[in-house]
Design an enzyme around this catalytic site. Structure first.
Site, PDB file in Angstrom:
ATOM      1  N   TYR A 149       0.860  -1.190   0.000  1.00  0.00           N
ATOM      2  CA  TYR A 149       0.000   0.000   0.000  1.00  0.00           C
ATOM      3  C   TYR A 149       0.889   1.230   0.000  1.00  0.00           C
ATOM      4  O   TYR A 149       1.354   1.715   1.037  1.00  0.00           O
ATOM      5  CB  TYR A 149      -0.965   0.006   1.192  1.00  0.00           C
ATOM      6  CG  TYR A 149      -1.983  -1.109   1.165  1.00  0.00           C
ATOM      7  CD1 TYR A 149      -2.241  -1.824  -0.009  1.00  0.00           C
ATOM      8  CD2 TYR A 149      -2.713  -1.463   2.295  1.00  0.00           C
ATOM      9  CE1 TYR A 149      -3.174  -2.848  -0.043  1.00  0.00           C
ATOM     10  CE2 TYR A 149      -3.653  -2.489   2.267  1.00  0.00           C
ATOM     11  CZ  TYR A 149      -3.868  -3.170   1.095  1.00  0.00           C
ATOM     12  OH  TYR A 149      -4.787  -4.198   1.060  1.00  0.00           O
ATOM     13  N   HIS A 178      -0.820 -12.331   0.239  1.00  0.00           N
ATOM     14  CA  HIS A 178      -1.729 -11.359  -0.367  1.00  0.00           C
ATOM     15  C   HIS A 178      -2.577 -11.907  -1.522  1.00  0.00           C
ATOM     16  O   HIS A 178      -3.781 -11.657  -1.586  1.00  0.00           O
ATOM     17  CB  HIS A 178      -0.909 -10.155  -0.856  1.00  0.00           C
ATOM     18  CG  HIS A 178      -1.662  -8.870  -0.899  1.00  0.00           C
ATOM     19  ND1 HIS A 178      -1.073  -7.649  -0.664  1.00  0.00           N
ATOM     20  CD2 HIS A 178      -2.962  -8.584  -1.162  1.00  0.00           C
ATOM     21  CE1 HIS A 178      -1.985  -6.691  -0.774  1.00  0.00           C
ATOM     22  NE2 HIS A 178      -3.133  -7.234  -1.077  1.00  0.00           N
ATOM     23  N   ARG A 179      -1.939 -12.649  -2.422  1.00  0.00           N
ATOM     24  CA  ARG A 179      -2.695 -13.107  -3.593  1.00  0.00           C
ATOM     25  C   ARG A 179      -1.906 -14.206  -4.304  1.00  0.00           C
ATOM     26  O   ARG A 179      -0.684 -14.063  -4.489  1.00  0.00           O
ATOM     27  CB  ARG A 179      -2.890 -11.926  -4.556  1.00  0.00           C
ATOM     28  CG  ARG A 179      -3.793 -12.206  -5.734  1.00  0.00           C
ATOM     29  CD  ARG A 179      -3.852 -10.975  -6.646  1.00  0.00           C
ATOM     30  NE  ARG A 179      -4.602  -9.871  -6.075  1.00  0.00           N
ATOM     31  CZ  ARG A 179      -5.922  -9.722  -6.157  1.00  0.00           C
ATOM     32  NH1 ARG A 179      -6.645 -10.608  -6.792  1.00  0.00           N
ATOM     33  NH2 ARG A 179      -6.522  -8.679  -5.612  1.00  0.00           N
ATOM     34  N   SER A 203      -5.265 -14.416   1.378  1.00  0.00           N
ATOM     35  CA  SER A 203      -6.178 -13.456   0.762  1.00  0.00           C
ATOM     36  C   SER A 203      -6.375 -13.811  -0.704  1.00  0.00           C
ATOM     37  O   SER A 203      -5.431 -14.268  -1.362  1.00  0.00           O
ATOM     38  CB  SER A 203      -5.557 -12.051   0.891  1.00  0.00           C
ATOM     39  OG  SER A 203      -6.394 -11.091   0.318  1.00  0.00           O
ATOM     40  N   ASN A 204      -7.601 -13.595  -1.171  1.00  0.00           N
ATOM     41  CA  ASN A 204      -7.933 -13.874  -2.571  1.00  0.00           C
ATOM     42  C   ASN A 204      -7.763 -15.356  -2.904  1.00  0.00           C
ATOM     43  O   ASN A 204      -7.237 -15.718  -3.964  1.00  0.00           O
ATOM     44  CB  ASN A 204      -7.092 -12.982  -3.496  1.00  0.00           C
ATOM     45  CG  ASN A 204      -7.324 -11.509  -3.217  1.00  0.00           C
ATOM     46  OD1 ASN A 204      -8.449 -11.024  -3.341  1.00  0.00           O
ATOM     47  ND2 ASN A 204      -6.293 -10.797  -2.798  1.00  0.00           N
ATOM     48  N   GLN A 230      -9.011 -13.271   3.724  1.00  0.00           N
ATOM     49  CA  GLN A 230      -9.429 -11.918   3.327  1.00  0.00           C
ATOM     50  C   GLN A 230      -9.775 -11.933   1.839  1.00  0.00           C
ATOM     51  O   GLN A 230      -8.909 -12.087   0.991  1.00  0.00           O
ATOM     52  CB  GLN A 230      -8.297 -10.916   3.606  1.00  0.00           C
ATOM     53  CG  GLN A 230      -8.705  -9.500   3.276  1.00  0.00           C
ATOM     54  CD  GLN A 230      -7.690  -8.433   3.651  1.00  0.00           C
ATOM     55  OE1 GLN A 230      -7.533  -7.462   2.936  1.00  0.00           O
ATOM     56  NE2 GLN A 230      -7.011  -8.609   4.763  1.00  0.00           N
ATOM     57  N   SER A 249     -12.755  -4.294   0.512  1.00  0.00           N
ATOM     58  CA  SER A 249     -13.626  -3.359  -0.228  1.00  0.00           C
ATOM     59  C   SER A 249     -15.087  -3.635   0.111  1.00  0.00           C
ATOM     60  O   SER A 249     -15.928  -3.788  -0.785  1.00  0.00           O
ATOM     61  CB  SER A 249     -13.386  -3.434  -1.747  1.00  0.00           C
ATOM     62  OG  SER A 249     -12.127  -2.906  -2.082  1.00  0.00           O
ATOM     63  N   GLY A 287     -15.352  -0.419  -2.658  1.00  0.00           N
ATOM     64  CA  GLY A 287     -14.066   0.123  -3.081  1.00  0.00           C
ATOM     65  C   GLY A 287     -14.011   1.636  -2.938  1.00  0.00           C
ATOM     66  O   GLY A 287     -15.049   2.299  -2.874  1.00  0.00           O
ATOM     67  N   GLY A 341     -12.150   0.726   4.463  1.00  0.00           N
ATOM     68  CA  GLY A 341     -11.068   1.700   4.351  1.00  0.00           C
ATOM     69  C   GLY A 341     -11.591   3.071   4.735  1.00  0.00           C
ATOM     70  O   GLY A 341     -12.802   3.319   4.714  1.00  0.00           O
TER      71      GLY A 341
HETATM   72  N1  NAP Z   1      -6.571  -8.291   0.142  1.00  0.00           N
HETATM   73  C1  NAP Z   1      -6.745  -7.558  -0.926  1.00  0.00           C
HETATM   74  O1  NAP Z   1      -6.438  -7.946  -2.055  1.00  0.00           O
HETATM   75  C2  NAP Z   1      -7.352  -6.192  -0.751  1.00  0.00           C
HETATM   76  C3  NAP Z   1      -7.765  -5.443  -1.867  1.00  0.00           C
HETATM   77  C4  NAP Z   1      -8.354  -4.192  -1.639  1.00  0.00           C
HETATM   78  C5  NAP Z   1      -8.508  -3.731  -0.342  1.00  0.00           C
HETATM   79  N2  NAP Z   1      -8.064  -4.461   0.722  1.00  0.00           N
HETATM   80  C6  NAP Z   1      -8.226  -4.011   2.132  1.00  0.00           C
HETATM   81  O2  NAP Z   1      -9.600  -3.760   2.354  1.00  0.00           O
HETATM   82  C7  NAP Z   1      -9.759  -2.439   2.864  1.00  0.00           C
HETATM   83  C8  NAP Z   1     -11.095  -1.883   2.457  1.00  0.00           C
HETATM   84  O3  NAP Z   1     -11.211  -1.797   1.064  1.00  0.00           O
HETATM   85  P1  NAP Z   1     -11.159  -0.403   0.276  1.00  0.00           P
HETATM   86  O4  NAP Z   1     -10.529   0.610   1.118  1.00  0.00           O
HETATM   87  O5  NAP Z   1     -10.592  -0.727  -1.047  1.00  0.00           O
HETATM   88  O6  NAP Z   1     -12.691  -0.093  -0.021  1.00  0.00           O
HETATM   89  P2  NAP Z   1     -13.985   0.188   0.869  1.00  0.00           P
HETATM   90  O7  NAP Z   1     -13.727  -0.104   2.280  1.00  0.00           O
HETATM   91  O8  NAP Z   1     -15.097  -0.491   0.208  1.00  0.00           O
HETATM   92  O9  NAP Z   1     -14.177   1.747   0.636  1.00  0.00           O
HETATM   93  C9  NAP Z   1     -13.283   2.672   1.192  1.00  0.00           C
HETATM   94  C10 NAP Z   1     -13.899   4.037   1.142  1.00  0.00           C
HETATM   95  O10 NAP Z   1     -15.117   4.009   1.834  1.00  0.00           O
HETATM   96  C11 NAP Z   1     -15.376   5.254   2.385  1.00  0.00           C
HETATM   97  N3  NAP Z   1     -16.099   5.007   3.646  1.00  0.00           N
HETATM   98  C12 NAP Z   1     -15.708   4.220   4.660  1.00  0.00           C
HETATM   99  N4  NAP Z   1     -16.638   4.189   5.638  1.00  0.00           N
HETATM  100  C13 NAP Z   1     -17.644   5.002   5.206  1.00  0.00           C
HETATM  101  C14 NAP Z   1     -18.870   5.383   5.771  1.00  0.00           C
HETATM  102  N5  NAP Z   1     -19.271   4.909   6.957  1.00  0.00           N
HETATM  103  N6  NAP Z   1     -19.661   6.229   5.064  1.00  0.00           N
HETATM  104  C15 NAP Z   1     -19.270   6.699   3.849  1.00  0.00           C
HETATM  105  N7  NAP Z   1     -18.094   6.351   3.260  1.00  0.00           N
HETATM  106  C16 NAP Z   1     -17.299   5.519   3.931  1.00  0.00           C
HETATM  107  C17 NAP Z   1     -14.045   5.892   2.668  1.00  0.00           C
HETATM  108  O11 NAP Z   1     -14.143   7.236   2.333  1.00  0.00           O
HETATM  109  P3  NAP Z   1     -13.125   8.371   2.843  1.00  0.00           P
HETATM  110  O12 NAP Z   1     -11.864   8.105   2.077  1.00  0.00           O
HETATM  111  O13 NAP Z   1     -13.791   9.629   2.462  1.00  0.00           O
HETATM  112  O14 NAP Z   1     -12.924   8.169   4.298  1.00  0.00           O
HETATM  113  C18 NAP Z   1     -13.068   5.086   1.844  1.00  0.00           C
HETATM  114  O15 NAP Z   1     -12.351   5.813   0.891  1.00  0.00           O
HETATM  115  C19 NAP Z   1      -8.564  -1.691   2.268  1.00  0.00           C
HETATM  116  O16 NAP Z   1      -8.338  -0.468   2.928  1.00  0.00           O
HETATM  117  C20 NAP Z   1      -7.483  -2.714   2.447  1.00  0.00           C
HETATM  118  O17 NAP Z   1      -7.042  -2.725   3.795  1.00  0.00           O
HETATM  119  C21 NAP Z   1      -7.507  -5.690   0.523  1.00  0.00           C
END
Ligand code: NAP
Length: 286
Positions: A53, A128-129, A158-159, A180, A208, A212, A257
């Site tokens: 990241y 991770h993947r 993950s994945n 994950q 996500s 996302g 996130g």
């Molecule tokens: N293992 C993998 O391959 C993989 C891939 C992708 C992600 N991940 C992990 O999963 C986590 C979450 O996924 P993501 O960050 O991609 O997507 P997400 O959690 O679906 O969306 C993140 C966005 O949601 C918004 N948000 C969060 N809570 C909210 C709420 N209560 N109301 C309105 N908006 C809200 C945030 O906005 P703001 O920015 O405005 O706060 C943020 O930018 C990542 O941070 C990472 O740690 C893992």
């Protein structure tokens, strides 16, 4: 804060996903640290990160360093904070993502993560993947060695699909504690993996969960049932979404996130939103 289990450890039922704090579009460091501190203030003690990241290979490890600094500079007790990181993704100079699942790379990546996180053992280390060029058995065996050597407290993947999860758990001698995978209202095809984790008592961490970074804000516009129930309950559609996931199984621990204190505060409150069976059914069908 309600808790759920990762291995033998109780963690907050909602974790903080660190990715938006370090990839393209990331906030400045002050706001990033305020966001992590807001999560800790809200009772979140489970933080998901990854070495990859960052913006590109030039600042590889950005998120791990940021989270380590934020936890270290927090005024309160952080002894129960579980930081979960991942290895196996690389970043290239142009910012694109690569994969390396060889045993040698995973072991080297874990050593680097240990240094950045400033710990003797990583709380939860996730492969991770899958890397199509390397057998999964090689990658997961490297994670098993890290576990045996005490470099990581817990092992995750993950994945992974269901067959790969079973294979990983076998290689790890039944010590796989977390999976994950992507899971959100827009991406429900990982239900079989969620069900398998439920059967095996392995934590399932939806990534996500709100659709996302670029789509999370529109969740209510894209899935009307989440907006309608949110409006009726006086809460955000995003909070409804996380409560819906929590209701699926006691092994589910979403990791939304966040790049602002307000969004993680809103998400953390999902642990106290009890949906009715009727509401859950309508969200399932939406
Ligand atoms: N293992 C993998 O391959 C993989 C891939 C992708 C992600 N991940 C992990 O999963 C986590 C979450 O996924 P993501 O960050 O991609 O997507 P997400 O959690 O679906 O969306 C993140 C966005 O949601 C918004 N948000 C969060 N809570 C909210 C709420 N209560 N109301 C309105 N908006 C809200 C945030 O906005 P703001 O920015 O405005 O706060 C943020 O930018 C990542 O941070 C990472 O740690 C893992």
């Amino acid at each position: 804060m309600r808790t759920r289990r990762i291995g033998e450890t109780q963690v907050s039922a909602i974790g903080l996903g660190g990715m938006p704090l370090s990839i393209e579009g990331r906030p400045d460091e002050r706001r990033a640290i305020d966001t992590i501190h807001a999560a800790l203030d809200a009772g979140i003690n489970f933080i998901d990160t990854a070495d990859a990241y960052s913006l590109s290979d030039a600042d590889f490890g950005h998120n791990e360093t940021l989270i380590a600094n934020a936890v270290a500079s927090y005024g309160g007790d952080t002894s129960d904070v579980l930081i979960a990181t991942k290895g196996g993704h690389t970043r290239l100079p142009d910012g694109s993502w690569g994969l390396n699942g060889t045993a040698a790379y995973i072991k080297q990546a874990c050593e680097a993560s240990l240094k950045r996180l400033g710990v003797e053992a990583i709380g939860l280390y996730q492969f991770h993947r899958p890397d199509p060029k390397t057998p999964i058995a090689e990658s997961v065996s490297a994670v098993r060695d890290l576990l045996d050597e005490g470099k990581i407290r817990y092992a995750g993947v993950s994945n992974f699909n269901s067959e790969e999860i079973k294979q990983a758990n076998e290689i790890l001698g039944g010590r796989l504690v977390a999976v994950q995978n992507q899971f959100s209202p827009a991406f429900r095809s990982s239900e079989p993996e969620l069900e398998l984790c439920d059967e095996l008592g392995i934590a399932f961490l939806p990534w996500s969960p709100l659709g996302g970074i670029s789509k999370a804000g529109d969740l209510g516009a894209r899935f009307a049932a989440f907006a309608e129930i949110g409006a009726a309950r006086g809460v955000s559609p995003q909070r409804v979404c996380l409560a819906w996931m929590l209701a699926k199984s006691p092994v589910v621990i979403p990791i939304p996130g966040s790049s602002r204190p307000a969004s993680i505060q809103d998400s953390a409150a999902a642990v106290d939103l009890e949906l009715t069976a009727e509401e859950i059914l309508s969200l399932d069908k939406s």
